[in-house]
Every structure is written in C-alpha cells, then in structure tokens.
Design an enzyme around this catalytic site. Structure first.
Site, PDB file in Angstrom:
ATOM      1  N   LYS A  51      -0.587  -6.730   5.802  1.00 15.25           N
ATOM      2  CA  LYS A  51       0.137  -6.889   7.082  1.00 15.25           C
ATOM      3  C   LYS A  51       1.287  -7.898   6.982  1.00 15.25           C
ATOM      4  O   LYS A  51       2.385  -7.641   7.466  1.00 15.25           O
ATOM      5  CB  LYS A  51      -0.861  -7.346   8.155  1.00 15.25           C
ATOM      6  CG  LYS A  51      -0.320  -7.310   9.554  1.00 15.25           C
ATOM      7  CD  LYS A  51      -0.616  -5.981  10.177  1.00 15.25           C
ATOM      8  CE  LYS A  51      -0.185  -5.861  11.595  1.00 15.25           C
ATOM      9  NZ  LYS A  51      -0.450  -4.509  12.108  1.00 15.25           N
ATOM     10  N   SER A  53       4.528   4.416  17.341  1.00 14.81           N
ATOM     11  CA  SER A  53       3.753   3.880  18.464  1.00 14.81           C
ATOM     12  C   SER A  53       4.428   2.653  19.040  1.00 14.81           C
ATOM     13  O   SER A  53       4.061   2.190  20.115  1.00 14.81           O
ATOM     14  CB  SER A  53       2.358   3.501  17.979  1.00 14.81           C
ATOM     15  OG  SER A  53       2.454   2.389  17.115  1.00 14.81           O
ATOM     16  N   GLY A  54       5.391   2.101  18.311  1.00 10.99           N
ATOM     17  CA  GLY A  54       5.985   0.844  18.744  1.00 10.99           C
ATOM     18  C   GLY A  54       5.283  -0.349  18.117  1.00 10.99           C
ATOM     19  O   GLY A  54       5.725  -1.480  18.258  1.00 10.99           O
ATOM     20  N   SER A  84       6.678   1.151  13.058  1.00  6.79           N
ATOM     21  CA  SER A  84       8.100   0.819  13.221  1.00  6.79           C
ATOM     22  C   SER A  84       8.754   0.532  11.876  1.00  6.79           C
ATOM     23  O   SER A  84       9.844   1.028  11.580  1.00  6.79           O
ATOM     24  CB  SER A  84       8.279  -0.414  14.109  1.00  6.79           C
ATOM     25  OG  SER A  84       7.720  -0.187  15.367  1.00  6.79           O
ATOM     26  N   TYR A  88     -14.597  -7.829 -15.954  1.00  7.31           N
ATOM     27  CA  TYR A  88     -14.830  -6.687 -16.857  1.00  7.31           C
ATOM     28  C   TYR A  88     -13.703  -6.592 -17.876  1.00  7.31           C
ATOM     29  O   TYR A  88     -13.924  -6.239 -19.042  1.00  7.31           O
ATOM     30  CB  TYR A  88     -14.928  -5.374 -16.059  1.00  7.31           C
ATOM     31  CG  TYR A  88     -15.100  -4.177 -16.977  1.00  7.31           C
ATOM     32  CD1 TYR A  88     -16.347  -3.875 -17.508  1.00  7.31           C
ATOM     33  CD2 TYR A  88     -14.020  -3.376 -17.339  1.00  7.31           C
ATOM     34  CE1 TYR A  88     -16.521  -2.801 -18.378  1.00  7.31           C
ATOM     35  CE2 TYR A  88     -14.170  -2.300 -18.199  1.00  7.31           C
ATOM     36  CZ  TYR A  88     -15.423  -2.021 -18.715  1.00  7.31           C
ATOM     37  OH  TYR A  88     -15.580  -0.964 -19.578  1.00  7.31           O
ATOM     38  N   VAL A 139       3.948  -2.616  14.778  1.00  8.86           N
ATOM     39  CA  VAL A 139       4.730  -3.088  13.634  1.00  8.86           C
ATOM     40  C   VAL A 139       4.726  -2.074  12.488  1.00  8.86           C
ATOM     41  O   VAL A 139       5.773  -1.778  11.906  1.00  8.86           O
ATOM     42  CB  VAL A 139       4.146  -4.415  13.097  1.00  8.86           C
ATOM     43  CG1 VAL A 139       5.013  -4.970  11.986  1.00  8.86           C
ATOM     44  CG2 VAL A 139       4.012  -5.418  14.200  1.00  8.86           C
ATOM     45  N   GLY A 153     -14.009  -4.692 -12.869  1.00 11.63           N
ATOM     46  CA  GLY A 153     -14.487  -3.350 -12.560  1.00 11.63           C
ATOM     47  C   GLY A 153     -15.989  -3.338 -12.543  1.00 11.63           C
ATOM     48  O   GLY A 153     -16.632  -4.258 -13.055  1.00 11.63           O
TER      49      GLY A 153
END
Ligand code: XMP
Length: 520
Positions: free
Chosen positions: A376, A230-231, A236, A87, A233, A59
């Site tokens: 991702k 939106s299609g 979806s 920290y 990944v 931190g």
C-alpha cells in the site's frame, strides 16, 4: 522481458511466504530486482538475465525431499555475489559440499539472538549494534557442516552456523530471515550486500513507473481495456498508470450505487474526466441499487445484492465500450498473498467482500494488474510520482458496498442522507484537528434506533449514530483510535447541532478482533 537499463539483482524463489519482502527491502535501497521461481532459472535464463548479484530465498522444502528445489549449479560459476537465506543457505551448503541435518530438537521458530564471531567483514558492517542482534528464525533443518571455503561469522544457540561466508567467492549464507520486521536491523545486511556487489542504488519509483508502463504496453498491445474505478487509492493509481501507458484505449467505469459519501461522485468524476482527460463512464445506478436493497436488513443479503448488481452494471457498461479484451484492477501484493491459503483448506467467510471477481471469466477478459507486486505505501508513492494530489492518495479506504454496511437494518434514502451529513462533519473535525493521516479509517454508522432528546424547549426523537476510527497496518487487525474527550465532546455537539435527524452520538471502542472495522 526485463528492464536492462539498471544493474539487476536476481531473487531465486524457493517458495517462502516472505520472498516479496526481500524485494521490498531491496527496492527501499533503490536496487532493481526481480523474483523468479527456481524452476524458471535455467543456465540460459541466467546468461540472459545477467544479474549483478543473486539471492536465494527461504522456502518450506527440505533438501532431503525428493526433487527438492535447487538453483542451477552454474549459478555458482557466474562470478557474482550470492546470499542464501534459510532454505537458501541450506541448499547452498548442500550443493557446495557442506552438510544439512534434519532438525529434531534443533528447529527454531521465532525470535533468536545472533552473536558475532567476527563482525569485520563487509556484510556485517554496522549490523551488530548490540553484543548480540535480534533475528527471526524459522527453520526445521539446519546446517551441520559448512562447505569448504566457508567460515563462521555469527552463531545463535540453535544455529552454530547462523552467518557464514566464503569471502573469496563473495558467497554469504544466513540461517535467519533478515527481510522481516522481527529482524529489526536486517536492512543493514541487505544494504551491505548490495554495496559489496557494486549496486549504485539507481532504481527509483520513477523507474518503476517507466518499467510498469512498458510492461502494460507489451501485455495489452492495441486492445481495449476497461477499469472499474471506485475512487479508492488502488484503482485510481492503476487507472492513471494504465492511461499513461495506453491513453484512450482505457475506459474507466465508475458505478455510483447511491451509497457513496458526500460529494464523492463529483470529486471522482471531476478528477478523472476533467483533470486527467480519461474516458470515463459515470454510471448513476442509484435507483437500481437502492430499489433492490429496499426492505433488506440482513448484512450478507445486502452484500450479495450489491455484489451481483455491481457485476451486472459493470458488464452492461463494459459491453457499451465494445470489444474490451482486458479488465484492469488495482490488486495489491497483500491481496495476492491473502488469497493463497496457508493450509490450503477452506476458511470461514466472515463477510463476502465485494469486488468485480467473477467478471473476467464470464466476459472472457484477461486481467491487467500493474500493482500486484506493491504494498500500500508503495502504491501511494507511485501515486505521488504520477502526480495524483496528496488529498487523494492519503484517503482512507472505503468499502465497495459503501454506506450500505454503515447503515445496519433497513436502508432508506433518508437515513443515507443523514449519514452522509454526519460523516462529513466527523471527517471535517478529524482533518481540522490534524488527525486524518494518523487514522487508518474513520466513519460514522447510523444506528437502527431512535432515542429521545431535548433541544431548546422541544422533545426530539431521532437516530443515534456511532463514530468509528481505527489504527491499523493492513486492515486485518485494528485498534480503536484514542481520541481525547474534548475532541469527542466537540464532535458530538457539532453533529447534533448541524445534522438534523441525529440526537445522540456514541464512540465505538471495539478492536478487531473481536469486532470488525465496518459494522456489517
Ligand atoms: P472489516 O470490516 O472486515 O474491514 O474489518 C476490513 C477492511 O476492508 C474494508 N471492507 C471492504 N472493502 N469491499 C471492499 O472493497 C468490501 O466488501 C469490504 N468490506 C470491508 C473495510 O472498509 C476495511 O478497510
């Protein structure tokens, strides 16, 4: 409410930029963990959470600051292993009777090397592959005297107490950050820590899915949810997960703005409506978008028009769904971190990214963001777990404004048709050569210039296009992909032969920075 069916590790967050990476390392080891800000960790919380081990994150604070963050003292009495990082190490020493000093001249930022003084302890097993191990340091203050009961097991030039432990109590404290990429062997440290704490590694993506579903049900109750699909990944995976949780309380809205790639609308609608039986509104608004974009050639103007229309259209269709209280989004963890400015100051807008931002407040909607803690690749793993086909999960990112930002200058239906065809040939080539998964993103941009060529015995005067392909980890920086000359030659020939309207093909070899991935 937390999952109680697994052994649980508690990460007490003191505000480090990389706390989430600790969770990520632990998830890679199939250990269930939760991050909680230190302010929320009270004695009662600890008793209810009943962790099998605790980690103190790093931190930005100094233990000398007024009101410096601290865990409750009771954490040292619950009889479980504790690991303090940076920290976290300092606050541990400070609270247990050691000393911390302010770091004039001894601050360390960046790469450092730790040498073991004794590597036989469980925490360090298999860790020191070399005589000294590379680590990542980022500290101003440092421990100048360790607390009673602790011994030193590793040192670095500026941190004589780089690794310390009280083996009787199973308390460990390190000055560096084992969770970051620049501590290459850091995962071993976490592996040893959870092993010595008795975790069996029983937490998997399947378990995450169950947990996420339970949380969505709890948050939403019997209210209606809308999701802009939106299609891509992220949206979806979010949609499939939420649909699994609440079934037809979810309605997805897929806005076709006329700027999609070849067959894209069909693929998305078939997949979600037919394969997943999801309530899906397919809003064909191409006339509206293309009409408003007519004659516009300035990139920011195009983006603003698309962003505004998107919100209008989404709102119109969402109203038709009637009474939705929640808006679902596929926000990922990197989006969350990037939205928090390091300096707190305003940053320059390079491009106005389009999303459905602005909608929740306007419509009085609350957000459902089940992927907020994931990276991702973890979203892709979750998508696989949910049974989404690989062809969908591995898709390259596609920007919200679609082909509009791959068509510099005026946007016309003719140009868009040519662009779609060229793009399909290019992607086909990339797939045929087995390169699709090596590339972060690939596309064609149609240029606002026409050039002279000769085909057969005829003169042509057609558009030039640029091929783009980049490698990247997160889209923030990128390198152009080093295709072979054979590949480029073959692709150019195919595009010129198969796509009427293009007679010249170039390859864009700009990295980001100084370029960006998209052309506008
Ligand atoms: P740039 O062109 O900024 O793109 O290097 C980085 C990544 O972001 C995508 N991109 C967008 N995605 N809305 C999106 O959803 C947008 O307005 C937008 N603009 C760029 C781009 O495709 C690349 O993956």
């Amino acid at each position: 409410m937390s999952d109680t069916s697994h052994d649980r590790l508690l990460i007490i967050d003191f505000g480090s930029q990389v706390t989430q990476l600790i969770a990520r390392r632990l998830r890679e080891l199939n250990v269930y963990c939760e991050i909680h800000p230190y302010q929320n960790v009270t004695d009662a919380f600890l008793a209810e959470f009943a962790p099998k081990a605790v980690i103190f994150s790093g931190g930005p604070a100094s233990v000398f600051d007024e009101g410096a963050p601290q865990p409750p003292a009771s954490v040292f009495g619950i009889g479980v292993p504790i690991l303090g990082i940076c920290y976290g190490q300092q606050v541990m020493m400070h609270m247990l009777g050691g000393k911390v000093e302010q770091g004039y001249g001894t601050a360390e930022f960046g790469r450092a090397y730790v040498t073991p003084s004794d590597d036989r302890i469980d925490l360090l097993k298999g860790w020191f592959l070399e005589a000294r191990e590379q680590v990542w340091m980022s500290h101003g203050d440092h421990v100048s005297q360790i607390a009673p009961g602790f011994e030193v097991y590793g040192t670095s030039p500026n941190a004589p107490f780089a690794i310390t432990a009280d083996l009787d109590r199973n308390f460990f404290a390190v000055q560096f950050h084992p969770e970051v990429h620049h501590t290459p062997n850091g995962k071993t440290l976490y592996e040893n820590f959870v092993k010595l704490a008795g975790f069996t590694g029983d937490w998997t993506m399947g378990a995450y899915r169950e947990e996420a579903i339970r949380k969505i049900r709890e948050q939403v109750g019997d209210a209606k949810v809308i999701c802009g699909l939106s299609g891509g990944v992220d949206s979806s995976v979010a949609a499939v997960l939420i649909h699994e949780a609440i079934g037809d309380q979810l309605t997805c809205v897929f806005v076709d703005h006329g700027l999609l790639r070849q067959n894209e609308a069909d693929e998305v609608v078939t997949m979600f409506r037919d394969h997943y039986n999801m309530p899906l509104v397919h809003a064909d608004e191409s006339d509206l978008f293309l009409g408003e974009l007519e004659g516009q050639s300035d990139p920011e103007t195009k983006r603003k028009i698309i962003g505004k229309l998107f919100i209008d259209v989404f709102q119109k269709h969402a109203n038709e769904v009637g009474g939705a209280k929640f808006l679902a989004q596929g926000t990922l963890y990197p989006d969350v971190i990037e939205s928090v400015s390091f300096s707190g100051g305003p940053s320059v807008t390079i491009k106005s990214h389009h999303n459905v931002g602005g909608l929740p407040e306007k419509m009085g909607l609350k957000l459902v963001e089940p992927l907020r803690e994931l990276f991702k690749d973890e979203v892709r793993a979750l998508g696989r777990e949910l049974g989404l086909p690989d062809s969908f999960i591995g898709r390259h990112p596609f920007p919200g404004p679609g082909l509009a930002i791959r068509c510099p200058g005026d946007i016309t239906r003719d140009k868009l048709d040519i662009l779609r065809k060229a793009d399909a040939v290019y992607i086909d080539q990339i797939r045929k050569h087995g390169l699709y998964d090596e590339i972060w993103q690939a596309f064609v941009a149609i240029l606002p210039v026409r050039t002279v060529g000769v085909m057969g015995d005829f003169r042509t005067y057609d558009y030039a296009c640029a091929l783009r392909a980049v490698t990247s980890v997160d889209g923030m920086t990128a390198d152009y992909y080093p295709f072979s000359h054979e590949f480029l030659g073959e692709t150019a020939t195919r595009i010129i032969n198969e796509v009427k309207g293009i007679n010249r093909v170039t390859y864009d070899i700009t990295s980001k920075p100084p370029g960006t991935i998209e052309w506008e």
